[in-house]
Design a protein around this motif. Structure first.
Motif, PDB file in Angstrom:
ATOM      1  N   GLU A 184      45.134 -12.250  48.337  1.00  0.00           N
ATOM      2  CA  GLU A 184      44.351 -12.257  47.101  1.00  0.00           C
ATOM      3  C   GLU A 184      45.253 -12.145  45.881  1.00  0.00           C
ATOM      4  N   ASP A 185      46.282 -11.307  45.953  1.00  0.00           N
ATOM      5  CA  ASP A 185      47.198 -11.163  44.814  1.00  0.00           C
ATOM      6  C   ASP A 185      47.827 -12.498  44.440  1.00  0.00           C
ATOM      7  N   GLU A 186      48.242 -13.272  45.444  1.00  0.00           N
ATOM      8  CA  GLU A 186      48.856 -14.577  45.173  1.00  0.00           C
ATOM      9  C   GLU A 186      47.838 -15.542  44.555  1.00  0.00           C
ATOM     10  N   ILE A 187      46.620 -15.534  45.068  1.00  0.00           N
ATOM     11  CA  ILE A 187      45.558 -16.389  44.512  1.00  0.00           C
ATOM     12  C   ILE A 187      45.347 -16.062  43.040  1.00  0.00           C
ATOM     13  N   LEU A 188      45.220 -14.777  42.728  1.00  0.00           N
ATOM     14  CA  LEU A 188      44.969 -14.348  41.353  1.00  0.00           C
ATOM     15  C   LEU A 188      46.140 -14.690  40.434  1.00  0.00           C
ATOM     16  N   GLU A 189      47.361 -14.446  40.907  1.00  0.00           N
ATOM     17  CA  GLU A 189      48.545 -14.718  40.090  1.00  0.00           C
ATOM     18  C   GLU A 189      48.673 -16.211  39.776  1.00  0.00           C
ATOM     19  N   PHE A 190      48.520 -17.058  40.786  1.00  0.00           N
ATOM     20  CA  PHE A 190      48.605 -18.503  40.562  1.00  0.00           C
ATOM     21  C   PHE A 190      47.517 -18.947  39.584  1.00  0.00           C
ATOM     22  N   ALA A 191      46.295 -18.496  39.829  1.00  0.00           N
ATOM     23  CA  ALA A 191      45.164 -18.930  39.009  1.00  0.00           C
ATOM     24  C   ALA A 191      45.298 -18.459  37.564  1.00  0.00           C
ATOM     25  N   GLU A 192      45.739 -17.237  37.349  1.00  0.00           N
ATOM     26  CA  GLU A 192      45.910 -16.740  35.980  1.00  0.00           C
ATOM     27  C   GLU A 192      46.866 -17.643  35.195  1.00  0.00           C
ATOM     28  N   GLN A 193      47.890 -18.150  35.869  1.00  0.00           N
ATOM     29  CA  GLN A 193      48.887 -18.970  35.182  1.00  0.00           C
ATOM     30  C   GLN A 193      48.477 -20.437  35.088  1.00  0.00           C
ATOM     31  N   TYR A 194      47.867 -20.995  36.131  1.00  0.00           N
ATOM     32  CA  TYR A 194      47.694 -22.446  36.192  1.00  0.00           C
ATOM     33  C   TYR A 194      46.257 -22.954  36.251  1.00  0.00           C
ATOM     34  N   ASP A 195      45.313 -22.151  36.724  1.00  0.00           N
ATOM     35  CA  ASP A 195      43.930 -22.629  36.872  1.00  0.00           C
ATOM     36  C   ASP A 195      42.973 -21.451  36.682  1.00  0.00           C
ATOM     37  N   PRO A 196      42.899 -20.930  35.439  1.00  0.00           N
ATOM     38  CA  PRO A 196      42.176 -19.681  35.205  1.00  0.00           C
ATOM     39  C   PRO A 196      40.657 -19.817  35.129  1.00  0.00           C
ATOM     40  N   GLN A 197      40.070 -20.425  36.137  1.00  0.00           N
ATOM     41  CA  GLN A 197      38.620 -20.452  36.250  1.00  0.00           C
ATOM     42  C   GLN A 197      38.172 -19.166  36.955  1.00  0.00           C
ATOM     43  N   TRP A 198      37.020 -18.650  36.568  1.00  0.00           N
ATOM     44  CA  TRP A 198      36.589 -17.318  37.000  1.00  0.00           C
ATOM     45  C   TRP A 198      36.489 -17.166  38.518  1.00  0.00           C
ATOM     46  N   PHE A 199      36.165 -18.227  39.240  1.00  0.00           N
ATOM     47  CA  PHE A 199      36.044 -18.094  40.703  1.00  0.00           C
ATOM     48  C   PHE A 199      37.412 -18.060  41.388  1.00  0.00           C
ATOM     49  N   HIS A 200      38.484 -18.238  40.595  1.00  0.00           N
ATOM     50  CA  HIS A 200      39.860 -18.053  41.089  1.00  0.00           C
ATOM     51  C   HIS A 200      40.467 -16.743  40.587  1.00  0.00           C
ATOM     52  N   THR A 201      39.905 -16.173  39.502  1.00  0.00           N
ATOM     53  CA  THR A 201      40.566 -15.053  38.834  1.00  0.00           C
ATOM     54  C   THR A 201      39.775 -13.747  38.806  1.00  0.00           C
ATOM     55  N   ASP A 202      38.495 -13.782  39.098  1.00  0.00           N
ATOM     56  CA  ASP A 202      37.647 -12.599  38.955  1.00  0.00           C
ATOM     57  C   ASP A 202      36.924 -12.299  40.276  1.00  0.00           C
ATOM     58  N   PRO A 203      37.556 -11.512  41.148  1.00  0.00           N
ATOM     59  CA  PRO A 203      36.960 -11.243  42.470  1.00  0.00           C
ATOM     60  C   PRO A 203      35.557 -10.645  42.409  1.00  0.00           C
ATOM     61  N   GLU A 204      35.299  -9.729  41.489  1.00  0.00           N
ATOM     62  CA  GLU A 204      33.969  -9.108  41.412  1.00  0.00           C
ATOM     63  C   GLU A 204      32.909 -10.135  41.030  1.00  0.00           C
ATOM     64  N   ARG A 205      33.197 -10.935  40.028  1.00  0.00           N
ATOM     65  CA  ARG A 205      32.232 -11.955  39.628  1.00  0.00           C
ATOM     66  C   ARG A 205      32.069 -13.006  40.724  1.00  0.00           C
ATOM     67  N   ALA A 206      33.192 -13.385  41.348  1.00  0.00           N
ATOM     68  CA  ALA A 206      33.132 -14.378  42.424  1.00  0.00           C
ATOM     69  C   ALA A 206      32.285 -13.861  43.594  1.00  0.00           C
ATOM     70  N   ASP A 207      32.414 -12.567  43.918  1.00  0.00           N
ATOM     71  CA  ASP A 207      31.590 -11.978  44.983  1.00  0.00           C
ATOM     72  C   ASP A 207      30.107 -12.043  44.625  1.00  0.00           C
ATOM     73  N   ALA A 208      29.795 -11.797  43.359  1.00  0.00           N
ATOM     74  CA  ALA A 208      28.397 -11.697  42.938  1.00  0.00           C
ATOM     75  C   ALA A 208      27.750 -13.043  42.612  1.00  0.00           C
ATOM     76  N   GLU A 209      28.526 -13.983  42.039  1.00  0.00           N
ATOM     77  CA  GLU A 209      27.924 -15.192  41.479  1.00  0.00           C
ATOM     78  C   GLU A 209      28.398 -16.513  42.079  1.00  0.00           C
ATOM     79  N   SER A 210      29.513 -16.509  42.752  1.00  0.00           N
ATOM     80  CA  SER A 210      30.118 -17.769  43.204  1.00  0.00           C
ATOM     81  C   SER A 210      29.400 -18.356  44.411  1.00  0.00           C
ATOM     82  N   MET A 211      29.290 -19.668  44.435  1.00  0.00           N
ATOM     83  CA  MET A 211      28.737 -20.348  45.606  1.00  0.00           C
ATOM     84  C   MET A 211      29.674 -20.240  46.805  1.00  0.00           C
TER      85      MET A 211
END
Length: 151
Positions: free
Chosen positions: A22-49
């Motif tokens: 998860e740390d690697e996913i978040l780090e990559f996404a913050e730098q290159y693809d900062p969409q919430w379903f890549h960067t926000d685990p709590e929101r992704a758990d609650a709202e992501s398809m």
């Protein structure tokens, strides 16, 4: 060292395993693809398809390249690539997945006296925490490979 002449159409080469965190996913996404379903685990758990945070497709492709470098390319006289065709992200990659790849030589073309072009079908698989394995990414790479030097 393997050269262009050592590749045969139809050959399949398999490599792995790359453990996704998860740390690697978040780090990559913050730098290159900062969409919430890549960067926000709590929101992704609650709202992501997807049911949780997932790796960016670009990250999946980068991890695939890492597996290629560590496996297939480590003893190949590779000279770089001319591009990628038919890139597809079939399924999401989740924290805890273990990635592996399969390369199939689709065809070969001599380009110059010292170089050939190999078309390789690369497929990335994710072994899930459940033990199931799914195809998550694929593309056709256009790789330049040195020809064997004449002795």
């Amino acid at each position: 060292m393997r050269f262009f002449e050592d590749l045969s159409v139809g050959d399949i080469h398999e490599y792995g395993a790359y453990e996704v965190t998860e740390d690697e996913i978040l780090e990559f996404a913050e730098q290159y693809d900062p969409q919430w379903f890549h960067t926000d685990p709590e929101r992704a758990d609650a709202e992501s398809m997807y049911g949780g945070v997932i790796a960016s497709g670009w990250h999946t492709t980068a991890m695939t390249m890492r597996l290629n470098v560590d496996g297939f390319l480590e003893d190949l006289a590779a000279l770089g690539a001319k591009g990628v065709d038919e890139l597809r992200w079939w399924k999401p990659v989740y924290p805890g997945d273990t990635l592996s790849i399969e390369n199939e030589v689709l065809d070969k073309t001599v380009e110059t006296d010292d170089r050939g072009l190999a078309r390789l079908q690369t497929t990335t698989y994710a072994e899930r925490a459940s033990g199931d394995t799914e195809k998550v990414c694929s593309f056709i790479g256009l790789m330049m490979v040195a020809r064997r030097p004449e002795e």
